[in-house]
Design a protein around this motif. Structure first.
Motif, short mmCIF file in Angstrom:
data_model
loop_
_atom_site.label_atom_id
_atom_site.label_comp_id
_atom_site.label_asym_id
_atom_site.label_seq_id
_atom_site.Cartn_x
_atom_site.Cartn_y
_atom_site.Cartn_z
N VAL A 5 0.85 -1.18 0.00
CA VAL A 5 0.00 0.00 0.00
C VAL A 5 0.89 1.24 0.00
O VAL A 5 1.81 1.35 0.81
CB VAL A 5 -0.93 0.00 1.24
N ASP A 6 0.58 2.16 -0.91
CA ASP A 6 1.31 3.43 -0.99
C ASP A 6 0.90 4.30 0.20
O ASP A 6 -0.29 4.56 0.40
CB ASP A 6 0.97 4.12 -2.31
N ALA A 7 1.88 4.73 1.00
CA ALA A 7 1.57 5.45 2.23
C ALA A 7 1.89 6.94 2.16
O ALA A 7 1.09 7.76 2.60
CB ALA A 7 2.33 4.83 3.40
N CYS A 8 3.05 7.31 1.65
CA CYS A 8 3.45 8.72 1.65
C CYS A 8 4.72 8.88 0.82
O CYS A 8 5.36 7.91 0.43
CB CYS A 8 3.70 9.22 3.07
N ASP A 9 5.08 10.13 0.60
CA ASP A 9 6.35 10.44 -0.05
C ASP A 9 7.47 10.21 0.97
O ASP A 9 7.31 10.54 2.14
CB ASP A 9 6.35 11.89 -0.51
N ALA A 10 8.57 9.65 0.55
CA ALA A 10 9.68 9.37 1.47
C ALA A 10 10.17 10.64 2.15
O ALA A 10 10.58 10.60 3.32
CB ALA A 10 10.82 8.68 0.73
N ASP A 11 10.10 11.76 1.47
CA ASP A 11 10.56 13.02 2.05
C ASP A 11 9.57 13.64 3.02
O ASP A 11 9.87 14.66 3.65
CB ASP A 11 10.87 14.03 0.93
N PHE A 39 10.45 2.21 8.66
CA PHE A 39 9.81 1.14 9.41
C PHE A 39 8.35 1.49 9.62
O PHE A 39 7.97 2.67 9.59
CB PHE A 39 10.49 0.97 10.78
N CYS A 40 7.54 0.46 9.88
CA CYS A 40 6.11 0.69 10.12
C CYS A 40 5.64 -0.21 11.24
O CYS A 40 6.00 -1.40 11.29
CB CYS A 40 5.32 0.42 8.84
N THR A 41 4.83 0.36 12.14
CA THR A 41 4.21 -0.40 13.23
C THR A 41 2.73 -0.06 13.28
O THR A 41 2.26 0.86 12.61
CB THR A 41 4.82 -0.06 14.62
N ASP A 42 2.02 -0.80 14.14
CA ASP A 42 0.67 -0.39 14.47
C ASP A 42 0.74 1.05 14.96
O ASP A 42 1.72 1.45 15.59
CB ASP A 42 0.08 -1.28 15.58
N ARG A 98 8.44 6.79 -2.96
CA ARG A 98 7.24 6.64 -2.13
C ARG A 98 7.44 5.51 -1.13
O ARG A 98 8.02 4.47 -1.46
CB ARG A 98 6.02 6.33 -2.99
N VAL A 99 6.97 5.72 0.09
CA VAL A 99 7.00 4.67 1.11
C VAL A 99 5.78 3.78 0.92
O VAL A 99 4.65 4.28 0.83
CB VAL A 99 6.99 5.27 2.55
N GLN A 100 6.03 2.49 0.85
CA GLN A 100 4.95 1.52 0.75
C GLN A 100 5.07 0.55 1.91
O GLN A 100 6.18 0.21 2.34
CB GLN A 100 5.01 0.76 -0.57
N ILE A 101 3.91 0.11 2.43
CA ILE A 101 3.91 -0.87 3.51
C ILE A 101 3.12 -2.10 3.07
O ILE A 101 2.18 -2.00 2.28
CB ILE A 101 3.35 -0.29 4.82
#
Length: 104
Positions: A5-11, A39-42, A98-101
């Motif tokens: 899932v696309d979450a946000c721009d890395a910057d 990294f991604c958490t709850d 883009r940050v994806q999780i």
């Protein structure tokens, strides 16, 4: 179904910082480490369900803004009471800036 899932721009995330990301009925916290890794958490503390994105990031630790419990965001492990239950963690990747999780 597991999907990236696309979450946000890395910057959008400064080094040693966190942002909130909501997807469907779930909340996540996305971190950028001092080593420029993501990294991604709850997104909610396991102690009292407070949004971790309002907390303080120090090195690889997120501190909950309510009772100052701490987690290592790399593996979700609790580091300081009152938290004792680990956070869920999710794989991250950078695609085209883009940050994806990976959510399952």
């Amino acid at each position: 179904m597991t999907e990236w899932v696309d979450a946000c721009d890395a910057d959008d995330i400064d080094a040693e910082d966190v942002i909130r990301f909501d997807h469907g009925d779930r909340t996540f916290a996305i971190y950028r480490s001092p080593d420029d890794e993501y990294f991604c958490t709850d997104g909610l503390c396991t102690h009292e369900k407070v949004h971790l994105a309002d907390g303080l990031v120090m090195d690889h630790i997120i501190e909950c803004p309510k009772h100052n419990g701490q987690f290592d965001y790399r593996d979700g492990s609790p580091r300081r009471v009152p938290v004792c239950e680990a956070l869920g963690t999710y794989l991250t990747r950078i695609e085209n800036g883009r940050v994806q999780i990976l959510i399952g």
